[in-house]
Design a protein around this motif. Structure first.
Motif, PDB file in Angstrom:
ATOM      1  N   GLY A 148       8.967  -5.548  -8.969  1.00 54.52           N
ATOM      2  CA  GLY A 148       8.188  -5.101  -7.815  1.00 54.52           C
ATOM      3  C   GLY A 148       6.989  -4.258  -8.214  1.00 54.52           C
ATOM      4  O   GLY A 148       5.909  -4.375  -7.631  1.00 54.52           O
ATOM      5  N   ASN A 198       5.170   2.854  -0.507  1.00 53.67           N
ATOM      6  CA  ASN A 198       3.997   1.963  -0.490  1.00 53.67           C
ATOM      7  C   ASN A 198       4.347   0.580   0.067  1.00 53.67           C
ATOM      8  O   ASN A 198       3.925  -0.445  -0.440  1.00 53.67           O
ATOM      9  CB  ASN A 198       3.419   1.811  -1.906  1.00 53.67           C
ATOM     10  CG  ASN A 198       1.967   1.343  -1.862  1.00 53.67           C
ATOM     11  OD1 ASN A 198       1.251   1.614  -0.912  1.00 53.67           O
ATOM     12  ND2 ASN A 198       1.542   0.636  -2.879  1.00 53.67           N
ATOM     13  N   THR A 245       3.394  -7.113   3.049  1.00 55.16           N
ATOM     14  CA  THR A 245       4.280  -7.499   1.953  1.00 55.16           C
ATOM     15  C   THR A 245       5.722  -7.641   2.402  1.00 55.16           C
ATOM     16  O   THR A 245       6.598  -7.886   1.599  1.00 55.16           O
ATOM     17  CB  THR A 245       4.236  -6.438   0.837  1.00 55.16           C
ATOM     18  OG1 THR A 245       4.730  -5.194   1.366  1.00 55.16           O
ATOM     19  CG2 THR A 245       2.838  -6.242   0.325  1.00 55.16           C
ATOM     20  N   LYS A 257       3.871  -2.106   2.799  1.00 54.97           N
ATOM     21  CA  LYS A 257       2.900  -2.512   3.806  1.00 54.97           C
ATOM     22  C   LYS A 257       3.470  -3.686   4.568  1.00 54.97           C
ATOM     23  O   LYS A 257       4.244  -4.476   4.041  1.00 54.97           O
ATOM     24  CB  LYS A 257       1.564  -2.892   3.157  1.00 54.97           C
ATOM     25  CG  LYS A 257       0.918  -1.740   2.381  1.00 54.97           C
ATOM     26  CD  LYS A 257      -0.436  -2.147   1.837  1.00 54.97           C
ATOM     27  CE  LYS A 257      -1.055  -1.038   1.013  1.00 54.97           C
ATOM     28  NZ  LYS A 257      -1.256   0.185   1.769  1.00 54.97           N
ATOM     29  N   LYS A 307      14.581  -3.623  -1.801  1.00 53.37           N
ATOM     30  CA  LYS A 307      14.166  -4.354  -3.006  1.00 53.37           C
ATOM     31  C   LYS A 307      15.003  -5.626  -3.167  1.00 53.37           C
ATOM     32  O   LYS A 307      14.476  -6.684  -3.531  1.00 53.37           O
ATOM     33  CB  LYS A 307      14.313  -3.463  -4.243  1.00 53.37           C
ATOM     34  CG  LYS A 307      13.292  -2.331  -4.304  1.00 53.37           C
ATOM     35  CD  LYS A 307      13.409  -1.576  -5.611  1.00 53.37           C
ATOM     36  CE  LYS A 307      14.746  -0.883  -5.730  1.00 53.37           C
ATOM     37  NZ  LYS A 307      14.880  -0.144  -6.997  1.00 53.37           N
ATOM     38  N   ARG A 358       6.006   5.043 -12.030  1.00 53.60           N
ATOM     39  CA  ARG A 358       5.558   3.665 -11.819  1.00 53.60           C
ATOM     40  C   ARG A 358       4.243   3.400 -12.548  1.00 53.60           C
ATOM     41  O   ARG A 358       4.042   2.317 -13.117  1.00 53.60           O
ATOM     42  CB  ARG A 358       5.400   3.393 -10.321  1.00 53.60           C
ATOM     43  CG  ARG A 358       6.726   3.132  -9.606  1.00 53.60           C
ATOM     44  CD  ARG A 358       6.527   2.905  -8.131  1.00 53.60           C
ATOM     45  NE  ARG A 358       6.480   4.166  -7.421  1.00 53.60           N
ATOM     46  CZ  ARG A 358       5.959   4.315  -6.208  1.00 53.60           C
ATOM     47  NH1 ARG A 358       5.394   3.296  -5.598  1.00 53.60           N
ATOM     48  NH2 ARG A 358       5.974   5.490  -5.605  1.00 53.60           N
ATOM     49  N   LYS A 394       4.276  -6.518  -9.651  1.00 52.31           N
ATOM     50  CA  LYS A 394       3.624  -7.306  -8.604  1.00 52.31           C
ATOM     51  C   LYS A 394       2.666  -6.463  -7.775  1.00 52.31           C
ATOM     52  O   LYS A 394       1.660  -6.962  -7.268  1.00 52.31           O
ATOM     53  CB  LYS A 394       4.676  -7.921  -7.681  1.00 52.31           C
ATOM     54  CG  LYS A 394       5.459  -9.063  -8.310  1.00 52.31           C
ATOM     55  CD  LYS A 394       6.487  -9.596  -7.324  1.00 52.31           C
ATOM     56  CE  LYS A 394       7.301 -10.723  -7.935  1.00 52.31           C
ATOM     57  NZ  LYS A 394       8.334 -11.234  -6.994  1.00 52.31           N
ATOM     58  N   ARG A 395       2.982  -5.157  -7.633  1.00 49.85           N
ATOM     59  CA  ARG A 395       2.174  -4.285  -6.779  1.00 49.85           C
ATOM     60  C   ARG A 395       1.263  -3.369  -7.603  1.00 49.85           C
ATOM     61  O   ARG A 395       0.962  -2.251  -7.198  1.00 49.85           O
ATOM     62  CB  ARG A 395       3.082  -3.453  -5.883  1.00 49.85           C
ATOM     63  CG  ARG A 395       3.925  -4.304  -4.930  1.00 49.85           C
ATOM     64  CD  ARG A 395       4.764  -3.407  -4.010  1.00 49.85           C
ATOM     65  NE  ARG A 395       5.501  -4.186  -3.033  1.00 49.85           N
ATOM     66  CZ  ARG A 395       6.748  -4.643  -3.205  1.00 49.85           C
ATOM     67  NH1 ARG A 395       7.388  -4.365  -4.337  1.00 49.85           N
ATOM     68  NH2 ARG A 395       7.345  -5.355  -2.279  1.00 49.85           N
ATOM     69  N   LYS A 396       0.830  -3.847  -8.724  1.00 48.87           N
ATOM     70  CA  LYS A 396       0.026  -3.034  -9.647  1.00 48.87           C
ATOM     71  C   LYS A 396      -1.204  -2.451  -8.947  1.00 48.87           C
ATOM     72  O   LYS A 396      -1.478  -1.249  -9.043  1.00 48.87           O
ATOM     73  CB  LYS A 396      -0.394  -3.865 -10.856  1.00 48.87           C
ATOM     74  CG  LYS A 396      -1.293  -3.103 -11.831  1.00 48.87           C
ATOM     75  CD  LYS A 396      -1.663  -3.960 -13.036  1.00 48.87           C
ATOM     76  CE  LYS A 396      -2.600  -3.197 -13.970  1.00 48.87           C
ATOM     77  NZ  LYS A 396      -2.974  -4.010 -15.151  1.00 48.87           N
ATOM     78  N   ARG A 397      -1.954  -3.300  -8.250  1.00 49.79           N
ATOM     79  CA  ARG A 397      -3.197  -2.823  -7.628  1.00 49.79           C
ATOM     80  C   ARG A 397      -2.921  -1.735  -6.589  1.00 49.79           C
ATOM     81  O   ARG A 397      -3.598  -0.712  -6.554  1.00 49.79           O
ATOM     82  CB  ARG A 397      -3.913  -3.996  -6.952  1.00 49.79           C
ATOM     83  CG  ARG A 397      -5.234  -3.617  -6.280  1.00 49.79           C
ATOM     84  CD  ARG A 397      -5.885  -4.819  -5.640  1.00 49.79           C
ATOM     85  NE  ARG A 397      -5.020  -5.438  -4.661  1.00 49.79           N
ATOM     86  CZ  ARG A 397      -4.881  -4.991  -3.411  1.00 49.79           C
ATOM     87  NH1 ARG A 397      -5.546  -3.909  -3.015  1.00 49.79           N
ATOM     88  NH2 ARG A 397      -4.087  -5.610  -2.551  1.00 49.79           N
ATOM     89  N   GLU A 398      -1.886  -1.941  -5.772  1.00 54.50           N
ATOM     90  CA  GLU A 398      -1.566  -0.966  -4.731  1.00 54.50           C
ATOM     91  C   GLU A 398      -1.111   0.360  -5.333  1.00 54.50           C
ATOM     92  O   GLU A 398      -1.471   1.440  -4.842  1.00 54.50           O
ATOM     93  CB  GLU A 398      -0.478  -1.530  -3.818  1.00 54.50           C
ATOM     94  CG  GLU A 398      -0.912  -2.782  -3.072  1.00 54.50           C
ATOM     95  CD  GLU A 398       0.255  -3.456  -2.379  1.00 54.50           C
ATOM     96  OE1 GLU A 398       1.375  -2.894  -2.453  1.00 54.50           O
ATOM     97  OE2 GLU A 398       0.068  -4.529  -1.784  1.00 54.50           O
ATOM     98  N   ILE A 399      -0.313   0.287  -6.400  1.00 52.73           N
ATOM     99  CA  ILE A 399       0.192   1.511  -7.036  1.00 52.73           C
ATOM    100  C   ILE A 399      -0.955   2.300  -7.658  1.00 52.73           C
ATOM    101  O   ILE A 399      -1.025   3.527  -7.525  1.00 52.73           O
ATOM    102  CB  ILE A 399       1.261   1.155  -8.094  1.00 52.73           C
ATOM    103  CG1 ILE A 399       2.517   0.622  -7.403  1.00 52.73           C
ATOM    104  CG2 ILE A 399       1.600   2.365  -8.953  1.00 52.73           C
ATOM    105  CD1 ILE A 399       3.544   0.045  -8.343  1.00 52.73           C
TER     106      ILE A 399
END
Length: 529
Positions: free
Chosen positions: A50, A135, A140, A137, A90, A20, A53-58
């Motif tokens: 997905g 990941n 989300t 949450k 997803k 990812r 969109k979840r770049k910061r969390e990854i």
């Protein structure tokens, strides 16, 4: 694209954390489309969407050396099932379907049955590991601002003045529920699965609170829903005199029966005041669409309450912050009184009655201007002047250092973070169409009247749920004198004014009691033969 064969083609697996991160790197450098990235990494476009969109969390997970997907996949023994569920998740979130913890568990059990995995239990531990691995949450999973259609919200806000036409600002109300772990006795509370509250010890440590306020910031008495019909701490207590409306259900959730009882009483209250009002609600299954004489029910569009519901714009969070501050201040006071007591021990001893007092105090202390601002944020407008704030004890805007320190010691987080622990706690059964038989659903909806069940719960918490102490008017009077002396000696002028007001009301009650006693004696005298 050709359909994959069930026998020859390998099953598509979710990308590992490292893959990812590589997707994000390639996207940043080449700006490839999701289709080309999906082809390069041999996965679906939805999965790529997905990830982007979840770049910061990854990236946070990668930098913090989060659990490795491949290592866990080798040890769980549920690889195929987990892969199927991840693909289903997803797809569901891509189509903006609300997904919660119990829904994932139910779907996992369905997949397990199809795969012949009779030993799979879909436990809370498995759910936690699955969420952490991917990941996921709670923020989300459903109803978040990112999933709300701007077109729907803008259309609603344009129609709002027309919906409210003919109603004064004081007659425009919003009601919303929120779950609360009223004890919050361990740091594990921070990671509890909020939706899983239908049974077990943790469910007995939670209540549901329903708040109601109008466009001017005027507040109705809150509703508190617990599991027990008569908690041990309610002994010697008249529930009609509580500072909240107390109800109970088997799950401590709002139900259609509870809502209908409360809203009908509210309707009659408005009728006695010769008022016509409008009440805005989310479209939860526990809110039946009733036709009332004095109150009109209006429901927000589906999946928009995080943006359109006034109380969800900061009012409930403010109330919970005040509750937690009050709770931790109580712990500090008890520790100062008895040096042998420990924080977790004091938290565990919190009973429902004490929680009700703190809930009421926190709700009364929410500034009306905060409520007005949240209504404005949700698209409502105030056309009348806000009434002045009267005689409420306002807590300090800043949290005392000792409270913040204690919060960190007990929970390992700041007070502002502690407020978030029950944000996603379920408040009603919104999944009745998916799980349970009709008999089970009706059992969950109706208020609990099984005294044996209530007694079992009380016995388990016998060291906590102590009966309320009966105090005479004379004993209360002596306490007032002690409090007055404290205020005079410590320069607590504002507090002294409140105690003097209480003393005046107490004197009236004493006079009424003495009058009743004299009347009783006279009747007895003339009644003698």
């Amino acid at each position: 694209m050709a359909m994959a064969s069930n026998t020859s083609s390998p099953k598509r697996k979710p990308l590992t954390l490292q893959q990812r991160v590589e997707v994000l790197r390639v996207h940043d450098q080449t700006k490839k489309s999701t289709r080309k990235l999906a082809e390069q990494f041999n996965c679906g476009k939805t999965q790529i969407d997905g990830i982007l969109k979840r770049k910061r969390e990854i990236m946070e997970e990668f930098e913090n050396n989060a659990p490795l997907d491949r290592k866990r996949a080798r040890t769980t023994g549920n690889e195929e099932l987990n892969m199927l569920l991840w693909e289903w998740f997803k797809d569901a979130t891509a189509r903006k379907l609300p997904v919660s913890g119990p829904m994932l568990q139910v779907k996992a059990l369905e997949f397990a049955k199809e795969l012949g995995r009779d030993d799979f239990k879909a436990s809370n531990g498995w759910l936690g590991a699955f969420r952490k691995r991917h990941n996921i949450k709670f923020g989300t999973m459903s109803g978040e601002k990112g999933d709300v259609s701007e077109e729907v919200t803008e259309s609603w806000k344009e129609r709002l003045p027309q919906i409210c036409e003919g109603y004064d600002a004081r007659d425009i109300f919003n009601m919303d529920e929120s779950g609360l772990y009223y004890r919050a006795s361990t740091d594990k509370t921070l990671y509890a699965k909020g939706d899983d509250c239908s049974g077990g010890k943790r469910s007995k440590d939670r209540v549901t609170i329903a708040y109601c306020a109008n466009l001017l910031g005027e507040k109705e008495k809150p509703i508190v829903i617990g599991k027990s019909k008569n908690p041990r701490c309610f002994k010697n207590v008249d529930k009609d005199n509580l500072p909240v409306h107390y109800y109970n259900s088997r799950t401590a959730w709002m139900t259609g029966f509870i809502f209908e009882d409360w809203v009908c009483k509210f309707d009659r209250k408005l009728g006695r005041a010769k008022r016509k009002a409008i009440l805005f609600l989310d479209n939860a299954t526990c809110h039946p669409d009733l036709r009332l004489k004095n109150l009109k029910l209006v429901f927000f569009p589906p999946n928009t309450t995080s943006v359109l519901q006034p109380l969800d714009q900061g009012v409930i969070q403010t109330n919970k912050l005040k509750y937690r501050r009050r709770q931790l201040s109580h712990v500090l006071a008890k520790m100062d009184e008895d040096k042998t007591l420990q924080g977790p021990e004091i938290l565990k001893s919190t009973n429902v009655l004490q929680a009700i007092y703190w809930i009421s105090y926190a709700w009364n202390d929410v500034d009306p201007s905060t409520i007005v601002k949240c209504f404005n944020k949700a698209g409502f407008t105030v056309t009348e002047p806000q009434p002045p704030q009267t005689g409420e004890m306002a807590e300090e805007d800043t949290t005392p250092v000792r409270v913040e320190t204690l919060c960190m010691e007990l929970f390992g987080c700041e007070l502002s973070e502690l407020v978030e622990i029950d944000r996603e706690l379920a408040t009603c059964n919104n999944e009745s169409r998916m799980v349970g038989t009709a008999a089970e659903l009706l059992s969950n909806l109706r208020p609990s009247t099984d005294e044996a069940e209530t007694s079992d719960e009380e016995d388990e918490a016998a060291t906590v749920e102590q009966p309320a102490k009966q105090v005479s008017l004379r004993e209360a009077g002596s306490c007032v004198e002690t409090l007055k002396d404290m205020c005079l000696g410590s320069n607590y002028g504002e507090m002294l004014d409140l105690i003097m007001m209480f003393e005046a009301k107490l004197a009236v009650k004493c006079a009424e009691s003495q009058q009743l006693a004299r009347q009783s004696t006279i009747h007895e005298f003339f009644g003698k033969k």
